[in-house]
Design an enzyme around this catalytic site. Structure first.
Site, PDB file in Angstrom:
ATOM      1  CE1 TYR A   1     -15.306  11.993 -15.958  1.00 15.45           C
ATOM      2  CE2 TYR A   1     -14.695  12.015 -13.648  1.00 15.45           C
ATOM      3  CZ  TYR A   1     -15.182  11.339 -14.754  1.00 15.45           C
ATOM      4  OH  TYR A   1     -15.536  10.027 -14.633  1.00 15.45           O
TER       5      TYR A   1
ATOM      6  CE  LYS B   1     -11.256   8.674 -18.202  1.00  9.77           C
ATOM      7  NZ  LYS B   1     -11.496   9.942 -17.536  1.00  9.77           N
TER       8      LYS B   1
ATOM      9  CG  ASP C   1      -7.946  16.610 -14.857  1.00  5.17           C
ATOM     10  OD1 ASP C   1      -7.277  15.991 -15.707  1.00  5.17           O
ATOM     11  OD2 ASP C   1      -9.000  16.166 -14.358  1.00  5.17           O
TER      12      ASP C   1
ATOM     13  NE  ARG D   1      -2.979   0.458   3.277  1.00  7.06           N
ATOM     14  CZ  ARG D   1      -2.267   0.540   4.414  1.00  7.06           C
ATOM     15  NH1 ARG D   1      -1.426   1.554   4.609  1.00  7.06           N
ATOM     16  NH2 ARG D   1      -2.388  -0.373   5.345  1.00  7.06           N
TER      17      ARG D   1
HETATM   18  C1  LIG Z   1     -11.947  10.426 -16.277  1.00  8.74           C
HETATM   19  C2  LIG Z   1     -11.494  11.718 -15.769  1.00  8.74           C
HETATM   20  C3  LIG Z   1     -11.229  11.915 -14.411  1.00  8.74           C
HETATM   21  C4  LIG Z   1     -11.476  10.853 -13.375  1.00  8.74           C
HETATM   22  O1  LIG Z   1     -10.628   9.748 -13.538  1.00  8.74           O
HETATM   23  P1  LIG Z   1     -11.048   8.237 -13.173  1.00  8.74           P
HETATM   24  O2  LIG Z   1      -9.843   7.462 -13.521  1.00  8.74           O
HETATM   25  O3  LIG Z   1     -12.246   7.892 -13.990  1.00  8.74           O
HETATM   26  O4  LIG Z   1     -11.359   8.232 -11.710  1.00  8.74           O
HETATM   27  C5  LIG Z   1     -10.746  13.145 -14.014  1.00  8.74           C
HETATM   28  N1  LIG Z   1     -10.555  14.147 -14.904  1.00  8.74           N
HETATM   29  C6  LIG Z   1     -10.815  13.989 -16.216  1.00  8.74           C
HETATM   30  C7  LIG Z   1     -10.576  15.121 -17.148  1.00  8.74           C
HETATM   31  C8  LIG Z   1     -11.296  12.776 -16.699  1.00  8.74           C
HETATM   32  O5  LIG Z   1     -11.566  12.648 -18.002  1.00  8.74           O
END
Ligand SMILES: *Cc1c(COP(=O)(O)O)cnc(C)c1O
Length: 402
Positions: free
Chosen positions: A109, A207, A182, A57
């Site tokens: 998001y 992604k 982000d 962890r």
């Molecule tokens: C998908 C996404 C998230 C969240 O990520 P997860 O892996 O689904 O928890 C945060 N920011 C953006 C821009 C995203 O596309």
């Protein structure tokens, strides 16, 4: 344990993507970083570890390899990997205490908006959501107790761009606040927020970085060591760490990030240009089109416009739903950034957790369609969009003037 290559200091992105944090295993020469499926590690004496590992962890060698790889790609000093992008957001927010304030983009998001308003607001964290495409809006929302400016650029799904360098300057001038960017949509191949003054870069590894729609993961990257210690404390205390096999899959993904992004961008440009010419389409939003409202910012801070685009069809929601159901190569699904093309209607799918009036106020039309343009042949993608547009127009009773 694998021994990182001693890469030349000036090794370029594509080279670091393949080698940073990784190297042949000194025991047997294995070229790929092993998947360390272990929860615990033998120690030579109480508190004497072999290489700093005690329990997975806290840290795991496969995860360490990915953390070093991502740190290198973002020009950071450290990386921390989490079980999801939202687990990474959670760790960022765990640093705050009741009464702390966050200035956030009004076009985030949906899951980020949900964790802010449904989880952290209950703990007494205060949020001001603003249109961050205008830096003055960020400045006006800053308070003495503001701890984060939290932005997404390009934003999801409206592909609005925020000037990162300006946001960083405003954040720094406001005292103790930190800028979180982000960078999921752009990836470090197209945009490096730390170089523009951001304190923390956040990724959903699910992604583009993973890139093959086969895992869920998240990451934070930064430079300040004290910040790393704090965030690692929450990672270990809360426990949302990335599993070793998923870390391996992301390591495999980042090796090809550059070539994938080049093709994502080329294909998305082609599809965006086709949509922009169609008289069945009202509006196309793509940072590579000359009519993008923040084209200047795109050109200043992004190497290329990315693989995501959104558009509004004539015929509104009915046409949007018909389009999304009629594509044959674009799969109707949430998520983005994989090799396969995806289509979705954000208001009823990824962004359904945002109240309709809040969505509409931010400019998100009910009939918006979002495409994640994948790596199939661009002519097949354009043909698929063309036939789905025709189905959508027929379904919604829209006639073309062609
Ligand atoms: C998908 C996404 C998230 C969240 O990520 P997860 O892996 O689904 O928890 C945060 N920011 C953006 C821009 C995203 O596309």
């Amino acid at each position: 344990m694998s021994q990182p290559h001693s890469l030349p200091k000036d090794a370029r992105f594509e080279t670091r993507a393949i080698h940073a944090g990784q190297g042949p295993d000194p025991r047997n020469g294995a070229v790929m970083t092993p998947v360390y499926l272990t929860s615990t590690y033998a120690q030579d004496a109480p508190t004497v570890t072999r290489g700093g590992y005690e329990y997975s962890r806290t840290s795991n060698p496969t995860r360490t390899a990915l953390e070093e790889n991502l740190a290198s790609l973002e020009n950071g000093e450290w990386g921390l990997c989490f079980a999801s992008g939202l687990a990474a957001t959670n760790a960022v927010m765990d640093r705050l205490v009741p009464g702390d304030h966050v200035v956030a983009g009004n076009d985030l998001y949906g899951g980020t908006y949900r964790i802010f308003t449904k989880v952290f607001q209950r703990y007494g964290i205060e949020f001001t959501f603003v249109d961050t495409t205008e830096a003055d809006n960020i400045k006006a929302a800053m308070r003495p107790d503001t701890k984060y400016v939290y932005i997404e650029t390009p934003s999801n799904p409206l592909l609005n761009l925020t000037d990162i360098a300006k946001a960083a300057e405003i954040t720094k001038n406001a005292g103790t606040a930190k800028l979180v960017v982000d960078n999921t949509f752009a990836t470090p191949y197209l945009q490096q927020p730390l170089d523009l003054g951001a304190d923390i870069v956040l990724h959903s590894l699910s992604k583009y970085l993973g890139g093959h729609s086969d895992l869920i993961g998240g990451a934070l990257v930064g430079r300040d060591e004290k910040l790393r210690e704090e965030l690692a404390f929450y990672q270990n205390s809360v426990g949302g760490c990335l599993a070793p096999l998923d870390a391996f899959l992301v390591l495999r993904g980042t090796k090809t990030l550059g070539v994938r992004m080049d093709r994502h961008c080329a294909n998305a440009t082609k599809v965006a240009e086709f949509l922009a010419e169609s008289d069945l389409v009202d509006r196309v939003i793509y940072p590579g089109l000359p009519n993008h409202p923040q084209l200047r910012i795109a050109q200043a801070q992004m190497a290329k416009p990315g693989g995501m685009l959104s558009f509004e069809l004539k015929g509104g929601v009915e046409a949007a739903n018909a389009f999304a159901s009629a594509t044959k190569i674009f799969t109707l699904a949430e998520s983005l950034g994989g090799v396969e093309s995806l289509v979705e209607v954000p208001p009823s799918m990824t962004h359904a957790s945002i109240p309709a009036e809040v969505r509409r106020a931010a400019g998100l039309a009910d009939g918006l369609v979002r495409l994640s343009v994948g790596l199939e042949h661009m002519d097949d993608l354009v043909a698929d969009v063309e036939q789905a547009l025709e189905v959508a127009a027929r379904t919604a009773g829209v006639t073309s003037n062609l």
